[in-house]
Scaffold this motif. Structure first.
Motif, PDB file in Angstrom:
ATOM      1  N   LYS A  86      57.526  72.443  44.729  1.00  0.00           N
ATOM      2  CA  LYS A  86      56.623  73.294  45.489  1.00  0.00           C
ATOM      3  C   LYS A  86      55.228  72.688  45.612  1.00  0.00           C
ATOM      4  CE  LYS A  86      59.160  76.834  46.580  1.00  0.00           C
ATOM      5  NZ  LYS A  86      59.437  77.131  47.997  1.00  0.00           N
ATOM      6  N   LEU A 109      52.726  70.387  48.824  1.00  0.00           N
ATOM      7  CA  LEU A 109      51.525  71.168  49.134  1.00  0.00           C
ATOM      8  C   LEU A 109      50.270  70.323  48.943  1.00  0.00           C
ATOM      9  CD1 LEU A 109      50.308  74.020  49.710  1.00  0.00           C
ATOM     10  CD2 LEU A 109      50.419  74.424  47.258  1.00  0.00           C
ATOM     11  N   PRO A 145      47.223  74.520  53.799  1.00  0.00           N
ATOM     12  CA  PRO A 145      48.593  74.276  53.313  1.00  0.00           C
ATOM     13  C   PRO A 145      49.095  75.367  52.377  1.00  0.00           C
ATOM     14  CG  PRO A 145      47.319  72.248  53.256  1.00  0.00           C
ATOM     15  CD  PRO A 145      46.349  73.354  53.544  1.00  0.00           C
ATOM     16  N   MET A 146      48.203  75.942  51.576  1.00  0.00           N
ATOM     17  CA  MET A 146      48.594  77.012  50.664  1.00  0.00           C
ATOM     18  C   MET A 146      49.028  78.242  51.444  1.00  0.00           C
ATOM     19  SD  MET A 146      48.773  77.448  47.353  1.00  0.00           S
ATOM     20  CE  MET A 146      48.552  78.550  45.955  1.00  0.00           C
ATOM     21  N   ALA A 206      52.389  77.720  53.093  1.00  0.00           N
ATOM     22  CA  ALA A 206      53.471  77.903  52.119  1.00  0.00           C
ATOM     23  C   ALA A 206      53.713  79.375  51.830  1.00  0.00           C
ATOM     24  CB  ALA A 206      53.146  77.158  50.823  1.00  0.00           C
TER      25      ALA A 206
END
Length: 211
Positions: free
Chosen positions: A60, A64, A94-95, A98
């Motif tokens: 994960k 990221l 990007p967080m 996600a």
């Protein structure tokens, strides 16, 4: 059975169980049943419960962080000097990508973030050293270049508080419309933009007496 498919199903099951129960509450027996594999398969691919959970985090976090650094490098490579907003876009976008799901927020991802808060100090330290030390250094260097008048200690404090604000905004996303709070957080892009502007305003604020 394809070994890569087996690994993926184990990792996906690990995500769900960690999000629901945390590290200590995740039963290998329940996890293997959910993934449709036996314990030997987990041991073969990962070696132990801790190694499995760590690989789940790696799967994960590494993509990221790579996306964050790609955006940061692109911002720094432009002919014009980057703005504070450019740097925090690289950190936040990007967080929030996600955190998107097909029909709204990615509930499992957001619960995973929340579960991390309940882990031990030792766990936090290991997670930070493994995945975030170099990333933090790169972002602090970029922030120092656009905020040269901030002393290093103040810069570090503001970066720390920015990270805490980002995580808090994500963890509490599910409760934004409860009680006396009525906010439409369904648009993750808009939430990310609001958070960026909020953090940048704080970064540009005057220095207090704590320095």
């Amino acid at each position: 059975m394809d070994p890569l498919d087996t690994q993926q199903r184990i990792l996906e099951a690990a995500e769900r169980f960690y999000a629901e129960r945390g590290f200590e509450g995740t039963s290998m027996r329940n996890l293997t049943e959910a993934a449709g594999v036996n314990l030997a398969a987990v041991n073969y691919h990962f070696g132990s419960k801790k190694a499995l959970m760590w690989e789940m985090f790696r799967a994960k976090i590494v993509p990221l962080n790579n996306a964050r650094l790609e955006l940061l490098n692109a911002a720094l490579a432009r002919p014009e000097k980057p703005q504070l907003e450019d740097i925090f876009d690289a950190l936040l976008q990007p967080m929030f990508e996600a955190a998107k799901g097909p029909d709204g927020a990615n509930a499992i991802f957001l619960r995973m973030i929340g579960r991390v808060f309940s882990e031990s100090e030792e766990f936090w330290q290991q997670l930070h050293e493994e995945f975030f030390v170099d990333l933090s250094r790169r972002f602090l260097e970029a922030l120092a270049s656009v905020m040269p008048n901030l002393p290093p200690n103040e810069l570090a404090w503001r970066f720390h508080l920015s990270i805490a604000t980002m995580l808090g905004a994500l963890v509490t996303h599910h409760s934004m419309n409860r009680g006396c709070v009525h906010i439409d957080g369904s648009d993750m892009d808009a939430t990310c933009e609001r958070l960026r502007d909020f953090i940048c305003a704080g970064f540009r604020g005057p220095q207090g007496d704590a320095n």
